[in-house]
Write an enzyme that holds these catalytic residues in place. Sequence first.
Site, PDB file in Angstrom:
ATOM      1  N   TYR A 108       0.984  -1.256   0.287  1.00  0.00           N
ATOM      2  CA  TYR A 108      -0.164   0.251  -0.043  1.00  0.00           C
ATOM      3  C   TYR A 108       0.769   0.847  -0.409  1.00  0.00           C
ATOM      4  O   TYR A 108       1.661   1.103   0.709  1.00  0.00           O
ATOM      5  CB  TYR A 108      -0.873  -0.565   1.211  1.00  0.00           C
ATOM      6  CG  TYR A 108      -1.837   1.246   1.415  1.00  0.00           C
ATOM      7  CD1 TYR A 108      -2.716   1.257   1.008  1.00  0.00           C
ATOM      8  CD2 TYR A 108      -1.705   1.831   2.255  1.00  0.00           C
ATOM      9  CE1 TYR A 108      -3.479   2.175   0.452  1.00  0.00           C
ATOM     10  CE2 TYR A 108      -2.045   3.055   2.508  1.00  0.00           C
ATOM     11  CZ  TYR A 108      -3.729   3.645   1.815  1.00  0.00           C
ATOM     12  OH  TYR A 108      -4.913   4.880   1.836  1.00  0.00           O
ATOM     13  N   ASP A 168       9.512   3.067   0.289  1.00  0.00           N
ATOM     14  CA  ASP A 168       8.618   2.981   0.458  1.00  0.00           C
ATOM     15  C   ASP A 168       8.937   3.010   2.086  1.00  0.00           C
ATOM     16  O   ASP A 168       8.210   2.202   2.485  1.00  0.00           O
ATOM     17  CB  ASP A 168       6.959   2.782  -0.278  1.00  0.00           C
ATOM     18  CG  ASP A 168       6.025   3.323   0.992  1.00  0.00           C
ATOM     19  OD1 ASP A 168       6.203   4.443   2.541  1.00  0.00           O
ATOM     20  OD2 ASP A 168       4.921   3.175   0.890  1.00  0.00           O
ATOM     21  N   LYS A 217       5.284   8.355   9.563  1.00  0.00           N
ATOM     22  CA  LYS A 217       4.815   8.138  10.698  1.00  0.00           C
ATOM     23  C   LYS A 217       6.089   8.203  12.621  1.00  0.00           C
ATOM     24  O   LYS A 217       5.605   9.297  12.375  1.00  0.00           O
ATOM     25  CB  LYS A 217       5.556   6.334  10.389  1.00  0.00           C
ATOM     26  CG  LYS A 217       4.293   5.661   9.946  1.00  0.00           C
ATOM     27  CD  LYS A 217       2.494   6.156  10.114  1.00  0.00           C
ATOM     28  CE  LYS A 217       2.046   5.253   8.795  1.00  0.00           C
ATOM     29  NZ  LYS A 217       0.688   5.032   9.526  1.00  0.00           N
TER      30      LYS A 217
END
Length: 429
Positions: free
Chosen positions: A146, A241, A269
Amino acid sequence: MTPSTGLSESLFERARQIMPGGVNSPVRAFGGVGGTPRFIRAGRGARMIDVDGRELIDYVGSWGPLILGHAHPMVVEALHEAIGQGSSFGCPTELEIQLAELLVEALPSVQMVRMVNSGTEAVMSALRLARAATGRPGIIKMDGCYHGHADHLLVKAGSGVATLGLPDSPGVPAAATAETFVAPYNDLPAVEALLDAHGARIAAVVLEPVAGNMGLVPPEPGYLDGLRELTRRHGALLILDEVMTGFRVSWGGAQVLYGIEPDLTVLGKVIGGGLPVGAYGGRRDLMEMIAPAGPVYQAGTLSGNPLAMTAGLATLRLLRDGDIYRQLDRQTTRLCEGLSASALEAGVPISLARVGSMFGMYFQPGPVRNYEEARRSDTARYARWFHAMLAAGVYFAPSQFEAGFVGAAHGNEEIDLTLAAAQQVFTAL
């Protein structure tokens, strides 16, 4: 049978009247496990307190960023000081430079960095840059990875898409994904075949170096090195990513842990310390193509806002002490070995993997090396496990296809309580 959730139930009913599905992000709705999501009132350390006053040991950690735990005193203190100076200016601040310098220091592949507000925005921007730099339109992504909800990335996207059983998303025109090619994760020959067939069109290969949106799947030996060699051979960029893995699996992320040097890196994050943030960075020659230094346009009013920069700086400065990573490694190992032992003793087949302070547990014998294998898991059994652990005061991800996270606030007491509950739950399953 799950216990009554009282105020959470009434809040969820109110929310469903005014928000799609009652939530602002799909996996929060418990669609993968059923039941009523817990509405949270507060968090302290490794625990959350829901609106009904129930205390929960938290292994979600806001989906990864709370590596220091909820409301860490030094982060809170820094934010208190920052908010008194103003929340946003639409002008540069020194805080942006300080956080960028920390990122460049920690990541050998990153010479320049641009702050944004989310992982979705960061990946979208990195791919735009890759297309501009190569003059090519195509990308290769991995099945079950994702990278946010941009149109061209919602193809076999894992995470909440997998939880809800959606193959892709309505509203995405076929033209938007026409240049998106998909290969299984951990399948180097499949990527090589795509590059051999379409290499002249491929701008970049993008992937999570440790797949955390199909549960938790580590890269097999040689996989990341092989991708680096293939992309160089075909003139494509390699984009890691690390929204989830960056500063989670080690200081410097998965690329430092596995010794891989990508062309571009996407972060999020942890670098925001619990506040909304994203970033992308890489080689100087690539990053200087970004406006206003170059012609590739990308902008954001709240990019690099002082509150996110402050929380990120406070978090990363604490993480720079390697002792925290050694502690995280010990506690995550204790948790995973204890869960495996209890499941084995109870005769419950599970496959469990961890990298750093991330872990994933599948209700199947395994091994799990890609999304196709992850999908063979017994999701109904996972739902029973989830609710039984929740009733015991332990909060795991409300989906078989999401990673779990251990934080620095998870002490021996939290791990011991979790393993004691798990032993009883596995026996009852």
